[in-house]
Design a protein around this motif. Sequence first.
Motif, PDB file in Angstrom:
ATOM      1  N   ASP A  64      -6.081 -19.488  -4.176  1.00  0.00           N
ATOM      2  CA  ASP A  64      -5.313 -18.378  -3.612  1.00  0.00           C
ATOM      3  C   ASP A  64      -4.031 -18.858  -2.957  1.00  0.00           C
ATOM      4  N   ALA A  65      -3.946 -20.141  -2.672  1.00  0.00           N
ATOM      5  CA  ALA A  65      -2.744 -20.732  -2.087  1.00  0.00           C
ATOM      6  C   ALA A  65      -2.816 -22.235  -2.289  1.00  0.00           C
ATOM      7  N   LEU A  66      -1.653 -22.881  -2.179  1.00  0.00           N
ATOM      8  CA  LEU A  66      -1.575 -24.333  -2.356  1.00  0.00           C
ATOM      9  C   LEU A  66      -0.695 -24.917  -1.264  1.00  0.00           C
ATOM     10  N   ILE A  67      -1.164 -26.022  -0.678  1.00  0.00           N
ATOM     11  CA  ILE A  67      -0.375 -26.750   0.305  1.00  0.00           C
ATOM     12  C   ILE A  67      -0.066 -28.128  -0.267  1.00  0.00           C
ATOM     13  N   LEU A  68       1.209 -28.497  -0.264  1.00  0.00           N
ATOM     14  CA  LEU A  68       1.647 -29.803  -0.747  1.00  0.00           C
ATOM     15  C   LEU A  68       2.031 -30.669   0.452  1.00  0.00           C
ATOM     16  N   LEU A 127       0.406 -16.928   5.094  1.00  0.00           N
ATOM     17  CA  LEU A 127      -0.660 -16.383   4.252  1.00  0.00           C
ATOM     18  C   LEU A 127      -0.945 -14.915   4.517  1.00  0.00           C
ATOM     19  N   GLN A 128      -0.671 -14.440   5.704  1.00  0.00           N
ATOM     20  CA  GLN A 128      -1.066 -13.091   6.090  1.00  0.00           C
ATOM     21  C   GLN A 128      -0.547 -11.989   5.160  1.00  0.00           C
ATOM     22  N   PRO A 129       0.724 -12.014   4.742  1.00  0.00           N
ATOM     23  CA  PRO A 129       1.195 -10.946   3.833  1.00  0.00           C
ATOM     24  C   PRO A 129       0.519 -10.953   2.468  1.00  0.00           C
ATOM     25  N   TYR A 130      -0.136 -12.058   2.115  1.00  0.00           N
ATOM     26  CA  TYR A 130      -0.816 -12.159   0.831  1.00  0.00           C
ATOM     27  C   TYR A 130      -2.273 -11.697   0.919  1.00  0.00           C
ATOM     28  N   PRO A 183       1.211 -18.221  -2.766  1.00  0.00           N
ATOM     29  CA  PRO A 183       2.065 -18.975  -1.835  1.00  0.00           C
ATOM     30  C   PRO A 183       1.854 -20.477  -2.001  1.00  0.00           C
ATOM     31  N   ILE A 184       2.943 -21.202  -2.095  1.00  0.00           N
ATOM     32  CA  ILE A 184       2.916 -22.669  -2.101  1.00  0.00           C
ATOM     33  C   ILE A 184       3.653 -23.135  -0.854  1.00  0.00           C
ATOM     34  N   ILE A 185       2.964 -23.887  -0.019  1.00  0.00           N
ATOM     35  CA  ILE A 185       3.519 -24.340   1.254  1.00  0.00           C
ATOM     36  C   ILE A 185       3.742 -25.851   1.174  1.00  0.00           C
ATOM     37  N   ALA A 186       4.995 -26.255   1.232  1.00  0.00           N
ATOM     38  CA  ALA A 186       5.336 -27.674   1.175  1.00  0.00           C
ATOM     39  C   ALA A 186       5.557 -28.203   2.589  1.00  0.00           C
ATOM     40  N   ILE A 187       4.998 -29.383   2.878  1.00  0.00           N
ATOM     41  CA  ILE A 187       5.117 -29.989   4.204  1.00  0.00           C
ATOM     42  C   ILE A 187       5.803 -31.339   4.071  1.00  0.00           C
ATOM     43  N   ASP A 219      -4.670 -33.335  16.047  1.00  0.00           N
ATOM     44  CA  ASP A 219      -4.657 -32.129  16.869  1.00  0.00           C
ATOM     45  C   ASP A 219      -3.240 -31.588  17.021  1.00  0.00           C
ATOM     46  N   ARG A 220      -2.294 -32.477  17.214  1.00  0.00           N
ATOM     47  CA  ARG A 220      -0.904 -32.037  17.333  1.00  0.00           C
ATOM     48  C   ARG A 220      -0.394 -31.431  16.032  1.00  0.00           C
ATOM     49  N   MET A 221      -0.775 -32.036  14.911  1.00  0.00           N
ATOM     50  CA  MET A 221      -0.417 -31.439  13.620  1.00  0.00           C
ATOM     51  C   MET A 221      -0.947 -30.020  13.517  1.00  0.00           C
ATOM     52  N   LEU A 222      -2.236 -29.858  13.901  1.00  0.00           N
ATOM     53  CA  LEU A 222      -2.867 -28.535  13.797  1.00  0.00           C
ATOM     54  C   LEU A 222      -2.169 -27.512  14.670  1.00  0.00           C
ATOM     55  N   GLN A 223      -1.774 -27.906  15.864  1.00  0.00           N
ATOM     56  CA  GLN A 223      -1.131 -26.957  16.770  1.00  0.00           C
ATOM     57  C   GLN A 223       0.169 -26.427  16.180  1.00  0.00           C
ATOM     58  N   LYS A 224       0.825 -27.237  15.349  1.00  0.00           N
ATOM     59  CA  LYS A 224       2.076 -26.782  14.737  1.00  0.00           C
ATOM     60  C   LYS A 224       1.847 -26.044  13.426  1.00  0.00           C
ATOM     61  N   ILE A 225       1.059 -26.627  12.537  1.00  0.00           N
ATOM     62  CA  ILE A 225       1.009 -26.059  11.189  1.00  0.00           C
ATOM     63  C   ILE A 225       0.038 -24.899  11.055  1.00  0.00           C
ATOM     64  N   ARG A 226      -1.018 -24.845  11.875  1.00  0.00           N
ATOM     65  CA  ARG A 226      -1.989 -23.757  11.730  1.00  0.00           C
ATOM     66  C   ARG A 226      -1.349 -22.388  11.904  1.00  0.00           C
ATOM     67  N   PRO A 227      -0.607 -22.119  12.988  1.00  0.00           N
ATOM     68  CA  PRO A 227       0.004 -20.790  13.107  1.00  0.00           C
ATOM     69  C   PRO A 227       1.044 -20.514  12.024  1.00  0.00           C
ATOM     70  N   MET A 228       1.733 -21.552  11.575  1.00  0.00           N
ATOM     71  CA  MET A 228       2.728 -21.350  10.522  1.00  0.00           C
ATOM     72  C   MET A 228       2.061 -21.012   9.200  1.00  0.00           C
ATOM     73  N   ILE A 229       0.975 -21.721   8.883  1.00  0.00           N
ATOM     74  CA  ILE A 229       0.247 -21.440   7.642  1.00  0.00           C
ATOM     75  C   ILE A 229      -0.334 -20.031   7.668  1.00  0.00           C
ATOM     76  N   LEU A 230      -0.958 -19.646   8.783  1.00  0.00           N
ATOM     77  CA  LEU A 230      -1.550 -18.316   8.878  1.00  0.00           C
ATOM     78  C   LEU A 230      -0.494 -17.221   8.767  1.00  0.00           C
ATOM     79  N   LYS A 231       0.664 -17.439   9.355  1.00  0.00           N
ATOM     80  CA  LYS A 231       1.744 -16.460   9.261  1.00  0.00           C
ATOM     81  C   LYS A 231       2.226 -16.295   7.830  1.00  0.00           C
TER      82      LYS A 231
END
Length: 362
Positions: free
Chosen positions: A238-242, A357-360, A272-276, A343-355
């Motif tokens: 349903d989505a891909l993260i690179l 993905l939400q419209p999908y 959605p494809i999310i590149a990091i 943990d620091r990675m998660l604090q940054k990328i989790r809200p961005m990823i969820l934002k």
Amino acid sequence: MMSYISVLTLSFLSLIFALDSFGQEAKTVFIDARELTLVGKVRHKGPFYHRLDTVATPNLPKAVKALATHSAGLAITFETTSSKIAAKWCTGSRVPTDNMTGLAVEGMDLYIKRNDRWQYAGVARPKSHECNEVEIVANMAAGNKTCLLFLPTYDETISLQIGVDSGATISPAGNPFKKNIVIYGSSIVQGASASRPGLSYPARLSRETGLNFINLGFSGSAKMEIDVANLISDLSMDALILDCVPNPSPEEVLTRTADFVTTIRKKHPKIPIIAIQSIAREKGNFDTEVATKVLLKNNYFEAEIKKLQKHDPNLYLIYAEGLLGGDQEGTTDGIHPNDLGFDRMLQKIRPMILKILQPYGI
């Protein structure tokens, strides 16, 4: 004051209770984990504990095929009324590296659902590099528990049995995670250098969001080859993260990014494809050559993604800034995140990823 006879009576009863309890504790029955529910795998073909069916994909790079046998991100979920949970398991003979704990490489960690939250319950600590038997948790309160046991991150799981009290129930639980979000990347995605399997960032994302993040991290080998792109294209997702910038050379980032994304887009035109970008290698705090190389790779990746974004509204970019914090304490070896870094990675990328993905509807 209690009489001498009363004290003797209580002591005798306590001894009887202790012996009885000891006898009960010794009665552990084991069930093959293949009878329970495996999560974290997109396609249930090939060897049960392999992330991919490498026989069906003969053109994969040799290193990727070997790493696909590692059980990173896979977990067994089940329900049980047992007061304890034990495990018997065998892995390959891989020896932990200097930047990984033996627990992460060959061990397991258990989470149990409490108040609608996955809570750490114990670890299966390996004592040998092949087969082990340990009690993970004991003396639990009565009642049904929903469990999630993460498998070894950096070795092949050959066999696994779950042990419970004789007379207790144990049964497959439903998959607690919805959708399929594939994360393709380097050793950082695979889980280096989290201290135990459940603390890798894909595993944490799954527990904390309820979404099914699929770990396709290939240590040192996520170099965006076309054969790997073809493999990923064939997956149901349903989505891909690179998160694959750390492994290729700057030239490979420049020449392979567009072809890699375009190949996947042919079969997944609208997901959605999310590149990091790559995390900053803390080795580069003083080593200017390392710092320059990472910066060049991130700049090339940004440029290629932005070119593709002109014609692809479902392609997103997360920048590297702040992924590990600013105090240079976020890695084990200057390259791989420690638990603090993850943990620091998660604090940054989790809200961005969820934002994203939400419209999908994800």
